[in-house]
Write an enzyme that holds these catalytic residues in place. Structure first.
Site, PDB file in Angstrom:
ATOM      1  N   ARG A  61       0.825  -1.207   0.000  1.00 12.28           N
ATOM      2  CA  ARG A  61       0.000   0.000   0.000  1.00 12.28           C
ATOM      3  C   ARG A  61       0.861   1.260   0.000  1.00 12.28           C
ATOM      4  O   ARG A  61       0.590   2.223  -0.697  1.00 12.28           O
ATOM      5  CB  ARG A  61      -0.926  -0.001   1.211  1.00 12.28           C
ATOM      6  CG  ARG A  61      -1.827   1.215   1.229  1.00 12.28           C
ATOM      7  CD  ARG A  61      -2.741   1.195   2.443  1.00 12.28           C
ATOM      8  NE  ARG A  61      -3.409   2.480   2.535  1.00 12.28           N
ATOM      9  CZ  ARG A  61      -3.571   3.180   3.641  1.00 12.28           C
ATOM     10  NH1 ARG A  61      -3.119   2.701   4.763  1.00 12.28           N
ATOM     11  NH2 ARG A  61      -4.175   4.333   3.634  1.00 12.28           N
ATOM     12  N   HIS A  65       0.741   4.184  -2.823  1.00 12.55           N
ATOM     13  CA  HIS A  65       0.426   5.566  -2.472  1.00 12.55           C
ATOM     14  C   HIS A  65       1.594   6.502  -2.774  1.00 12.55           C
ATOM     15  O   HIS A  65       1.383   7.689  -3.018  1.00 12.55           O
ATOM     16  CB  HIS A  65       0.027   5.651  -0.999  1.00 12.55           C
ATOM     17  CG  HIS A  65      -1.365   5.182  -0.739  1.00 12.55           C
ATOM     18  ND1 HIS A  65      -2.218   5.794   0.149  1.00 12.55           N
ATOM     19  CD2 HIS A  65      -2.074   4.154  -1.267  1.00 12.55           C
ATOM     20  CE1 HIS A  65      -3.381   5.160   0.164  1.00 12.55           C
ATOM     21  NE2 HIS A  65      -3.308   4.150  -0.680  1.00 12.55           N
ATOM     22  N   VAL A  69       0.906   9.501  -6.407  1.00 15.87           N
ATOM     23  CA  VAL A  69       0.841  10.939  -6.139  1.00 15.87           C
ATOM     24  C   VAL A  69       1.900  11.652  -6.972  1.00 15.87           C
ATOM     25  O   VAL A  69       3.079  11.322  -6.907  1.00 15.87           O
ATOM     26  CB  VAL A  69       1.056  11.241  -4.644  1.00 15.87           C
ATOM     27  CG1 VAL A  69       1.075  12.745  -4.403  1.00 15.87           C
ATOM     28  CG2 VAL A  69      -0.054  10.593  -3.828  1.00 15.87           C
ATOM     29  N   GLY A  81       6.561  10.656  -9.408  1.00 11.70           N
ATOM     30  CA  GLY A  81       5.639   9.622  -8.986  1.00 11.70           C
ATOM     31  C   GLY A  81       6.231   8.813  -7.851  1.00 11.70           C
ATOM     32  O   GLY A  81       6.036   9.120  -6.681  1.00 11.70           O
ATOM     33  N   ASP A  83       8.770   8.475  -5.729  1.00 10.31           N
ATOM     34  CA  ASP A  83       9.928   9.275  -5.322  1.00 10.31           C
ATOM     35  C   ASP A  83      10.165   9.301  -3.820  1.00 10.31           C
ATOM     36  O   ASP A  83      10.945  10.108  -3.326  1.00 10.31           O
ATOM     37  CB  ASP A  83       9.778  10.708  -5.828  1.00 10.31           C
ATOM     38  CG  ASP A  83       8.638  11.456  -5.135  1.00 10.31           C
ATOM     39  OD1 ASP A  83       7.759  10.790  -4.541  1.00 10.31           O
ATOM     40  OD2 ASP A  83       8.635  12.699  -5.190  1.00 10.31           O
ATOM     41  N   SER A  85       8.255  10.347  -1.549  1.00  4.86           N
ATOM     42  CA  SER A  85       7.680  11.532  -0.893  1.00  4.86           C
ATOM     43  C   SER A  85       6.670  11.167   0.184  1.00  4.86           C
ATOM     44  O   SER A  85       6.411  11.955   1.100  1.00  4.86           O
ATOM     45  CB  SER A  85       7.037  12.457  -1.923  1.00  4.86           C
ATOM     46  OG  SER A  85       6.066  11.774  -2.695  1.00  4.86           O
ATOM     47  N   ASN A 103      -3.905   8.551   3.820  1.00  7.66           N
ATOM     48  CA  ASN A 103      -2.584   8.055   4.221  1.00  7.66           C
ATOM     49  C   ASN A 103      -2.369   7.978   5.725  1.00  7.66           C
ATOM     50  O   ASN A 103      -1.330   7.491   6.176  1.00  7.66           O
ATOM     51  CB  ASN A 103      -1.493   8.961   3.631  1.00  7.66           C
ATOM     52  CG  ASN A 103      -1.286   8.726   2.153  1.00  7.66           C
ATOM     53  OD1 ASN A 103      -1.735   7.724   1.607  1.00  7.66           O
ATOM     54  ND2 ASN A 103      -0.607   9.657   1.500  1.00  7.66           N
ATOM     55  N   HIS A 211      -6.120  -5.505  -0.718  1.00 10.38           N
ATOM     56  CA  HIS A 211      -7.391  -6.222  -0.899  1.00 10.38           C
ATOM     57  C   HIS A 211      -7.229  -7.720  -0.719  1.00 10.38           C
ATOM     58  O   HIS A 211      -8.077  -8.347  -0.134  1.00 10.38           O
ATOM     59  CB  HIS A 211      -7.982  -5.935  -2.274  1.00 10.38           C
ATOM     60  CG  HIS A 211      -8.855  -4.722  -2.282  1.00 10.38           C
ATOM     61  ND1 HIS A 211      -9.766  -4.468  -3.260  1.00 10.38           N
ATOM     62  CD2 HIS A 211      -8.952  -3.691  -1.440  1.00 10.38           C
ATOM     63  CE1 HIS A 211     -10.375  -3.331  -3.021  1.00 10.38           C
ATOM     64  NE2 HIS A 211      -9.894  -2.844  -1.927  1.00 10.38           N
ATOM     65  N   THR A 212      -6.205  -8.295  -1.269  1.00  5.84           N
ATOM     66  CA  THR A 212      -6.063  -9.736  -1.062  1.00  5.84           C
ATOM     67  C   THR A 212      -5.410 -10.046   0.267  1.00  5.84           C
ATOM     68  O   THR A 212      -5.357 -11.195   0.668  1.00  5.84           O
ATOM     69  CB  THR A 212      -5.217 -10.385  -2.177  1.00  5.84           C
ATOM     70  OG1 THR A 212      -3.947  -9.761  -2.204  1.00  5.84           O
ATOM     71  CG2 THR A 212      -5.889 -10.267  -3.503  1.00  5.84           C
ATOM     72  N   ASP A 263     -11.144 -10.002   2.223  1.00  9.90           N
ATOM     73  CA  ASP A 263     -11.140 -11.202   1.394  1.00  9.90           C
ATOM     74  C   ASP A 263     -11.349 -12.389   2.326  1.00  9.90           C
ATOM     75  O   ASP A 263     -10.389 -13.051   2.736  1.00  9.90           O
ATOM     76  CB  ASP A 263      -9.788 -11.298   0.680  1.00  9.90           C
ATOM     77  CG  ASP A 263      -9.786 -12.303  -0.446  1.00  9.90           C
ATOM     78  OD1 ASP A 263     -10.857 -12.844  -0.747  1.00  9.90           O
ATOM     79  OD2 ASP A 263      -8.708 -12.546  -1.011  1.00  9.90           O
ATOM     80  N   ASP A 271      -2.967 -14.009  -2.811  1.00  5.67           N
ATOM     81  CA  ASP A 271      -3.415 -14.963  -3.818  1.00  5.67           C
ATOM     82  C   ASP A 271      -4.507 -14.334  -4.667  1.00  5.67           C
ATOM     83  O   ASP A 271      -4.786 -13.142  -4.564  1.00  5.67           O
ATOM     84  CB  ASP A 271      -3.903 -16.262  -3.156  1.00  5.67           C
ATOM     85  CG  ASP A 271      -5.018 -16.021  -2.137  1.00  5.67           C
ATOM     86  OD1 ASP A 271      -5.745 -15.008  -2.260  1.00  5.67           O
ATOM     87  OD2 ASP A 271      -5.159 -16.833  -1.216  1.00  5.67           O
TER      88      ASP A 271
END
Length: 347
Positions: A61, A65, A69, A81, A83, A85, A103, A211-212, A263, A271
């Site tokens: 994640r 993120h 940004v 992108g 970087d 930050s 965040n 998500h998984t 999930d 998975d």
């Protein structure tokens, strides 16, 4: 506009674009300058994963993120992108990315700090924080699976981190398919990238996991249970039995503390279980359902891709390819940016 003014503006535009994409990442970037770099990242990441099963979700994640940004330069072109930050702390004069709403529950910063501390002892001033984020995300997931993708390195660290830009760029769990598709297209990512990264909950692991591999807070989906269209109704695209189970855990719209597995039965495993679940109309978030429910009108491709990823092998192969693409979003390389001594503070 005079000819001189036009030429001057054109030169500024090319200069601005150059500040965003000045070169390319490559394999084994640190082979000479810090030969142990990738092994140090791998060892410390795996040590921490061994005692924290949720860490892969957190590092995935964080990487997403960080990459999604983009910072506006003076001419309003986008750059920076992936970087690092997202690691920068806020100051009295600036609220940084990590303190914006999506965040605030990011985690894993302590692991990045541990890795950076060791790298600075081994080869000071050589390895960027941005590369540490990219490598640790891959290595954390690879504890459960084979090495899933090759991380190209050579990123430089950005010097700007603004909460406002993070809030504008990170997709919302309430987004429909059209918004999601455009958000990814803005980063040169395809519908297939969108679907496979949705499957890992990179986008919406609801501020706690992927998500998984993660859990979600009730307030990010309870509108689907209690007030989907503003009339006290439920989302008809949500499996009725699953909706009843969710209502037994999330008692009302205002519950922002209870969490549920994103999930079920596979929340801490990386998975493809998300995709069979999605076909059963058991996607937790509105953005999950959007991959199926909005396809007739907007893009039937995503529904076919969901079916394709019923295969674990197909999912893992495409996930690796999409992560390589995401990890290369408008990176700073060469003489751009810097190598931070402390990932939380600009030099």
């Amino acid at each position: 506009m005079s000819k001189v003014s036009y030429i001057f503006l054109l030169c500024l535009c090319f200069l601005s674009l150059g500040l965003c994409n000045g070169g390319e990442l490559r394999k084994n970037f640190y082979r000479t300058s810090c030969p142990q770099a990738e092994q140090i990242v791998r060892d410390i990441t795996r040590k921490n994963v061994a005692t924290n099963a949720a860490l892969p979700a957190k590092l995935l994640r964080m990487h997403f993120h960080d990459c999604f940004v983009r910072v506006k330069n003076l001419l309003l072109f986008f750059c920076q992108g992936c970087d690092g930050s997202v690691l920068i702390d806020s100051t009295a004069n600036n609220t940084a990315e990590k303190d914006t709403i999506p965040n605030r529950s990011l985690a894993g910063f302590d692991v990045i700090d541990e890795i950076k501390t060791q790298l600075e002892k081994t080869c000071p001033g050589k390895v960027s924080c941005a590369d540490i984020v990219a490598l640790s995300a891959r290595d954390s997931v690879s504890v459960q699976n084979r090495t899933m993708w090759e991380v190209l390195t050579g990123r430089r660290d950005g010097k700007i981190s603004r909460a406002s830009e993070a809030l504008a760029d990170i997709p919302s769990p309430f987004s429909n398919f059209t918004i999601l598709r455009q958000s990814f297209a803005n980063k040169s990512l395809t519908v297939k990238d969108l679907v496979v990264l949705s499957g890992t909950k990179l986008l919406w692991f609801k501020y706690i996991g992927a998500h998984t591999i993660g859990v979600g807070h009730c307030n990010f989906f309870s509108n689907r249970l209690y007030n989907f269209t503003g009339k006290g109704d439920a989302d008809p695209s949500l499996n009725a039995t699953y909706a009843a189970t969710l209502r037994s855990k999330c008692r009302n719209l205002s519950d922002n503390t209870t969490t549920v597995e994103m999930d079920p039965g596979s929340s801490l495993t990386f998975d493809n279980h998300y995709f069979p679940t999605l076909k059963l109309q058991q996607g937790l978030f509105q953005s999950d359902a959007a991959l199926l429910t909005n396809n007739v009108a907007n893009d039937p491709t995503s529904a076919r891709i969901v079916t394709e990823f019923q295969s674990q092998a197909a999912f893992l192969e495409q996930f690796g390819k999409s992560m390589v693409k995401m990890g290369g979003i408008e990176v700073l390389v060469g003489d751009e940016g810097e190598i931070r001594k402390n990932c939380r503070v600009v030099n």
